[in-house]
Each structure stands twice: as C-alpha cells, then as structure tokens.
Scaffold this active site. Structure first.
Site, PDB file in Angstrom:
ATOM      1  N   GLU A  34       0.874  -1.164   0.000  1.00 30.08           N
ATOM      2  CA  GLU A  34       0.000   0.000   0.000  1.00 30.08           C
ATOM      3  C   GLU A  34       0.920   1.225   0.000  1.00 30.08           C
ATOM      4  O   GLU A  34       1.825   1.310   0.830  1.00 30.08           O
ATOM      5  CB  GLU A  34      -0.877  -0.015   1.252  1.00 30.08           C
ATOM      6  CG  GLU A  34      -1.833   1.151   1.263  1.00 30.08           C
ATOM      7  CD  GLU A  34      -2.792   1.153   2.459  1.00 30.08           C
ATOM      8  OE1 GLU A  34      -2.727   0.259   3.305  1.00 30.08           O
ATOM      9  OE2 GLU A  34      -3.605   2.102   2.509  1.00 30.08           O
ATOM     10  N   ARG A 261       4.983 -13.307   9.319  1.00 26.04           N
ATOM     11  CA  ARG A 261       5.676 -12.036   9.114  1.00 26.04           C
ATOM     12  C   ARG A 261       7.096 -12.131   9.646  1.00 26.04           C
ATOM     13  O   ARG A 261       7.375 -12.908  10.558  1.00 26.04           O
ATOM     14  CB  ARG A 261       5.005 -10.925   9.929  1.00 26.04           C
ATOM     15  CG  ARG A 261       3.626 -10.570   9.546  1.00 26.04           C
ATOM     16  CD  ARG A 261       3.094  -9.530  10.533  1.00 26.04           C
ATOM     17  NE  ARG A 261       3.530  -8.183  10.178  1.00 26.04           N
ATOM     18  CZ  ARG A 261       2.899  -7.430   9.281  1.00 26.04           C
ATOM     19  NH1 ARG A 261       1.845  -7.881   8.651  1.00 26.04           N
ATOM     20  NH2 ARG A 261       3.324  -6.221   9.016  1.00 26.04           N
ATOM     21  N   LYS A 271       4.507   0.006   9.825  1.00 28.16           N
ATOM     22  CA  LYS A 271       4.612   1.391   9.355  1.00 28.16           C
ATOM     23  C   LYS A 271       4.067   2.348  10.404  1.00 28.16           C
ATOM     24  O   LYS A 271       4.595   3.426  10.589  1.00 28.16           O
ATOM     25  CB  LYS A 271       3.811   1.552   8.068  1.00 28.16           C
ATOM     26  CG  LYS A 271       4.541   1.041   6.845  1.00 28.16           C
ATOM     27  CD  LYS A 271       3.677   1.269   5.623  1.00 28.16           C
ATOM     28  CE  LYS A 271       3.768   0.118   4.656  1.00 28.16           C
ATOM     29  NZ  LYS A 271       2.563  -0.133   3.912  1.00 28.16           N
TER      30      LYS A 271
HETATM   31  P1  ATP Z   1       3.009  -2.484   7.833  1.00 26.96           P
HETATM   32  O1  ATP Z   1       1.823  -1.599   8.012  1.00 26.96           O
HETATM   33  O2  ATP Z   1       3.248  -3.378   8.954  1.00 26.96           O
HETATM   34  O3  ATP Z   1       4.214  -1.777   7.388  1.00 26.96           O
HETATM   35  P2  ATP Z   1       1.593  -3.703   5.764  1.00 26.96           P
HETATM   36  O4  ATP Z   1       1.199  -5.128   5.741  1.00 26.96           O
HETATM   37  O5  ATP Z   1       0.487  -2.764   6.003  1.00 26.96           O
HETATM   38  O6  ATP Z   1       2.778  -3.508   6.701  1.00 26.96           O
HETATM   39  P3  ATP Z   1       1.752  -3.419   3.020  1.00 26.96           P
HETATM   40  O7  ATP Z   1       2.377  -2.321   2.255  1.00 26.96           O
HETATM   41  O8  ATP Z   1       0.300  -3.566   2.999  1.00 26.96           O
HETATM   42  O9  ATP Z   1       2.275  -3.249   4.465  1.00 26.96           O
HETATM   43  O10 ATP Z   1       2.435  -4.815   2.678  1.00 26.96           O
HETATM   44  C1  ATP Z   1       2.832  -5.237   1.413  1.00 26.96           C
HETATM   45  C2  ATP Z   1       3.118  -6.705   1.476  1.00 26.96           C
HETATM   46  O11 ATP Z   1       4.209  -6.970   2.341  1.00 26.96           O
HETATM   47  C3  ATP Z   1       1.928  -7.470   2.022  1.00 26.96           C
HETATM   48  O12 ATP Z   1       1.752  -8.632   1.251  1.00 26.96           O
HETATM   49  C4  ATP Z   1       2.327  -7.798   3.421  1.00 26.96           C
HETATM   50  O13 ATP Z   1       1.742  -9.001   3.847  1.00 26.96           O
HETATM   51  C5  ATP Z   1       3.837  -7.919   3.301  1.00 26.96           C
HETATM   52  N1  ATP Z   1       4.480  -7.613   4.585  1.00 26.96           N
HETATM   53  C6  ATP Z   1       4.315  -6.501   5.343  1.00 26.96           C
HETATM   54  N2  ATP Z   1       5.029  -6.597   6.477  1.00 26.96           N
HETATM   55  C7  ATP Z   1       5.655  -7.789   6.451  1.00 26.96           C
HETATM   56  C8  ATP Z   1       6.549  -8.484   7.344  1.00 26.96           C
HETATM   57  N3  ATP Z   1       6.934  -7.944   8.514  1.00 26.96           N
HETATM   58  N4  ATP Z   1       7.000  -9.708   6.978  1.00 26.96           N
HETATM   59  C9  ATP Z   1       6.635 -10.241   5.804  1.00 26.96           C
HETATM   60  N5  ATP Z   1       5.811  -9.656   4.922  1.00 26.96           N
HETATM   61  C10 ATP Z   1       5.316  -8.446   5.228  1.00 26.96           C
HETATM   62 MG    MG Z   2      -1.292  -3.662   4.831  1.00 22.75          MG
END
Ligand code: ATP
Ligand code: MG
Length: 559
Positions: A34, A261, A271
């Site tokens: 995102e 994760r 984030k």
């Molecule tokens: P965050 O808000 O924790 O930074 P998110 O899942 O909201 O992470 P996205 O940009 O939506 O961030 O994630 C993009 C892809 O990366 C998604 O498929 C998500 O599952 C994966 N992802 C995010 N964080 C992790 C992690 N810590 N380990 C493995 N994959 C991850």
């Molecule tokens: Mg997400």
C-alpha cells in the site's frame, strides 16, 4: 536472481503440487504494497518470496500498488517504493494499481447485487459495528438486509453517482451474520468517501475495501499464488467466497497462501510504529540509519545482497517468531569480510610522538588492502614522528591481560614497528593528552617481542571526519507491540553515538563511491548522505564481532 537455489518451503511444495495437478500451467505472483509509507525489512521477506518464486519458476511477478484508501496514500510513497525495490535487486514484470480495476470491481459488486449476494445498508458505522456481534455473540441482521436487488442496484448506482453523503450507506456482502468467522458477517465491500485519489482524481466517490479489492485484483491479473502474511488467514474464507461467486474468477482462480511475518528483536516493524518514531523526532527520518526501513538500512551501508541472504536464512514458515538483529548483522559482515578494503581510522584520537624518530622524515608503507586477497592490491600509508592512536588503546593502569599501550609497555603499530611508551602528557584534570614513545627500528619488518597490534593515522596528512556509531534502536528485545503500545519508553539512549573528531588515513580523503570499508579493528563503515565537499561523515554499518550474541543467549536462557 540468486546464484544458489532457493531452499524449498511449504509454499514451493504447494506450487509444485498445483503445477503437477494441472491446476495452473505457470506461476504468477504479485508484491502488493500500500503506498502509504516506506518499505521495511519485513517487506523484503515478501519480495524475496514473490519475486524469487516468479523468477525460479520462470513466471512473473507484478508490482501492484494497493491504492484503495486515498486518504492515506501518496504518489511520493509509490515512487519511493519503486526505488527501494530496485535497490534491493528485484524487477517487476509489470506495474499495476488496484485503482486500475475500479471499473471491474464495480462490475463485480453489481454482479453480487444481481445475484442477491450483496445489499446496501443504510445503518451508520456504529450500528453496523454493534450488529456484527462478538466472538461469543452472533451478529444480528441489518434491517436493510432484505432489500430487493432492484432497490440495491439503484442505491448502489446512486452511491457511485454521489447522491448520498459520506457514511450514509455502504454496500455489504450477504453472507452469514452468525458465522464464527467475523470476517464473514456481511463484510463491507464499498463505502462512500469523498477524497481525491492520487490516480483517479475525483472520478470516484466510492472505494472498495481491501478484502473485496485484493482477491478480485489477483484474479484480473491472473495471479496463481497470492502470498500474504498470516493475519490474512482468517480472511481466506472471504477471499474464496468472492471467487466462488464471481464470473471474473471462473477461468482464473488464484490461491491465497499465508506465511509468518518477519519480526526482528530490539525494533518495531509496522509502518504505524515507525511513523511514530519519525513524527516524535526520535529519529531523523524514515532513512535514519537506525530504522529497519530499506532506506535506513541502505543509508547505513547494508548491502542488498546481505539483506536477501538474511531473508533466505530466516526461511519461510507459518510459525510466528522473532529473529535476532544479530543475524542480519552477521549477513552483512559475511558479505563485506572478503570484499571490503581495509583502511586505518581513529575514532577518538590520542596524539602520540615518537621521540627517537627524526623530525621532518616521512616514510611510505605499502599497506595491503586486504590481508587475504593480494589481488586487491595495496595503498600508500604515510608514517612520521607524530601519529594518532585510538584513546581506548591506551590505559594508564592496565590489567595484565591488556595487550595495547600503557606506560612502559610495548605494542606494534600496524604495518610498522614496535613502540614503547616512555611518557604521558596530561591536562589539568590528569587526562592523558599526548603520549611519548620510542620506536625500535629493528622490528620494522616483523620480529621482536610478541605484543598486541594497534592501528594509527599519521598526524601530518590524516583527514578529519565525523563518525556515527549505531546500536540497537530499542533497549528491549521484545518491546510492547500493538495499536496503543508505548514502545518509545524503551528507546536506547545509546542507539546513536557521534564522534566528531575522528581522523582517517589520507587515502580516505575521497572515498570511492559505493564502497564499504573496513576500518581496521573497528568495523565496517560507509559514507553517510550528510557527507559533502570538505565534510566527511561515516556510518558504522556493523562492528567486526557480534557484541550482542552473548546478551541474547543469556536472555534466551532466562538470565
Ligand atoms: P506495515 O503496516 O506493517 O508496514 P503492511 O502489511 O500494512 O505492513 P503493506 O504495504 O500492505 O504493508 O504490505 C505489502 C506486502 O508486504 C503485504 O503482502 C504484506 O503481507 C507484506 N508484509 C508486510 N510486512 C511484512 C513483514 N513484517 N514480513 C513479511 N511480509 C510483510
Ligand atoms: Mg497492509
């Protein structure tokens, strides 16, 4: 992309089974960030999987921006994400935006309404939430659940055409208000939100929710394996529910597979938490070298190869766990040890005068750039009567084990001869400010007594620099996590130590762009982005040895 074959894991076995069963004839994945922030090392795990699998199976992997929430997203983030992916060494086969599919997603919603599988709910958000029930209490049907399809179609069209206020109504799937899985209790598919979208502008005032957009976007793109993190496991029945009912997915049926994760100790990863650090001024920005963001790691000097290697060692499982930061650091050490040119630098200088060395004389030493790689050549290092050594390498009253310099004791200067400390000049507070030494010319090419070896720089041509030393961002291995957790109380006050008066050997006056150096005995260093003409700033990427391993082991043992 990697030379070594990727280790197998349960996801690859599932893909193999799908191919063998003729369920798919090729492999298509996607990496779906995102665009609401910067990528962190957790995303590297997702990229390693998605891009790596596509690559190994001769398939393709799209970069899909999941841009269905215009209030949080920004074109700048999207550009930064692209740059970070390229830096890590991955190439997408195509780039897409969930917003590219707004028309098709709208058509899917209409199809569900026509099939009697979705309805417009005119309750407000609070009532919808209350009606959803809890884990122990089933939900109750919305009074609007029985609306006829024709009415729903008209209302939904009105939502799209901007005839209603934000929040006045939503479109919901009609599934099961008593389902033990709360995600299936008539989830919201669309809401009204007048917010300019970074790509579609004001064309839409209704936006699909993640759960509705994601699977359908996968199907549109022909994704065969939709790999996501474990928090989506409970959403899989919903993912399947849509695919089972929409014509869109009849021919192309993606499979969602979850993995755990990546979590690292002594830091936070989401984030939301990282932005708290940025907004609270705890770090200098998203690219602060202490941040677990790809930008932070990059600025600090971590190499893309070491990050990919780290992820490959962590492996892919369904078990939630926390990985030691030391493992990541070991990977960069292993990468740099055989390739980083060696140089000498003194972080906290203490002056040293060799009294029996002729004033005005300078000798040039050919210092090898790597002790084990003669092919890396040598560089000239100058030596004269006045040098600087590391303050830590001198002790007034050392224990017997101390193998460095002390009054009356002998030590070898790296690449040169033995010196003996014959005097100490102190300031008013009694602190040593200059050492007096005698050197032994007969030990110039080795030989002589067995002593420790210390590094040094030549006072006459050493280059001034600022050196930034980093440590764990948080002082607690397992900081409290979650929405309202106060992890900031555990910020490590020594996570950044700045040494403003470091001195580097003359060869570092103009560091080679992109080169990571080993400062002998001190660690691996990389020029910081703050460097400029006449100003050198180096970041310590990592020390030579892992000083945390012992602490982590004791902690693991409950000590
Ligand atoms: P965050 O808000 O924790 O930074 P998110 O899942 O909201 O992470 P996205 O940009 O939506 O961030 O994630 C993009 C892809 O990366 C998604 O498929 C998500 O599952 C994966 N992802 C995010 N964080 C992790 C992690 N810590 N380990 C493995 N994959 C991850
Ligand atoms: Mg997400």
């Amino acid at each position: 992309m990697s030379a070594t074959p990727a280790p197998t894991n349960f996801i690859r076995r599932q893909i193999d089974a799908d191919l063998a069963a003729g369920r798919h004839d090729r492999v298509v994945t996607r990496f779906p960030p995102e665009p609401n922030g910067y990528l962190h090392i957790g995303h590297a795990k997702s990229m390693w999987l998605n891009f790596g699998i596509a690559d190994d199976y001769g398939g393709c992997c799209t970069l899909r921006f999941d841009d269905t929430n215009p209030a949080r997203e920004d074109a700048e983030f999207a550009a930064a994400i692209e740059e970070d992916i390229r830096w890590l060494g991955y190439r997408w086969s195509g780039i897409a935006f969930a917003s590219d599919y707004f028309e098709q997603l709208y058509a899917c919603a209409v199809e569900l309404i026509e099939k009697g599988l979705a309805y417009v709910d005119s309750q407000n958000a609070d009532d919808i939430r209350a009606g959803r029930g809890t884990l122990t209490r089933p939900g109750v049907d919305s009074p609007y659940r029985g609306r006829p399809a024709a009415e729903n179609l008209a209302l939904f069209e009105g939502m799209k055409d901007g005839r209603y206020r934000d929040g006045e109504m939503v479109l919901r799937a009609k599934i099961d208000m008593a389902s033990p899985n709360l995600n299936l209790r008539d989830p919201v598919l669309y809401r009204i939100r007048r917010h300019r979208h970074q790509r579609t502008g004001d064309q839409w005032c209704i936006y699909p929710l993640y759960d509705f957009a994601h699977g359908q976007s996968d199907a549109i793109e022909g994704v065969t394996h939709s790999l996501c993190t474990l928090e989506f496991e409970d959403h899989r029945p919903l993912y399947e529910w849509f695919l089972d009912r929409l014509t869109l997915a009849k021919a192309r049926r993606p499979r969602q597979i979850e993995f755990s994760r990546l979590n690292l100790n002594y830091t936070v990863m989401s984030k939301r938490s990282l932005s708290q650090l940025v907004e609270g001024g705890d770090v200098s920005g998203w690219d602060d070298p202490r941040m677990p963001t790809l930008r932070g790691l990059r600025r600090r000097g971590f190499t893309p190869a070491s990050i990919r290697r780290f992820i490959s060692l962590v492996g892919i499982t369904r078990k939630a766990n926390v990985i030691e930061m030391g493992q990541l650091e070991n990977c960069v050490r292993e990468h740099l040890e055989p390739v980083a040119p060696r140089v000498m630098a003194v972080i906290e200088p203490l002056k040293l005068v060799i009294e029996n060395y002729p004033p005005g004389r300078t000798e040039t030493i050919d210092a090898p750039n790597h002790p084990a790689e003669p092919g890396m050549g040598a560089r000239p290092v100058t030596l004269s009567r006045e040098l600087y050594i590391e303050r830590d390498d001198f002790m007034e009253n050392p224990p017997n084990k101390f193998l460095r310099l002390a009054p009356g004791r002998e030590v070898r200067l790296r690449y040169a001869f033995l010196i003996r400390c014959t005097g100490v000049v102190r300031d008013a507070k009694g602190r040593a400010v200059e050492l007096r030494c005698q050197y032994d010319p007969d030990t110039r090419h080795g030989g002589g007594r067995k002593t420790g070896i210390i590094h040094w720089v030549n006072a006459g041509d050493a280059v001034a620099a600022e050196v930034r030393l980093y440590d764990r961002l948080l002082s607690r291995a397992d900081p409290p996590a979650g929405k309202d957790a106060d992890f900031r109380q555990f910020l490590n006050p020594r996570s950044l130590v700045v040494r403003r008066h470091a001195l580097l050997e003359a060869s570092l006056a103009e560091p080679e762009p992109g080169v990571r150096y080993q400062f002998e005995r001190l660690g691996y260093f990389f020029p910081d982005a703050d460097s400029g003409p006449g100003k050198l700033v180096f970041n310590r990427i990592v020390t030579l040895r892992d000083s945390w391993a012992k602490i982590d082991r004791q902690r693991a043992a409950g000590g």
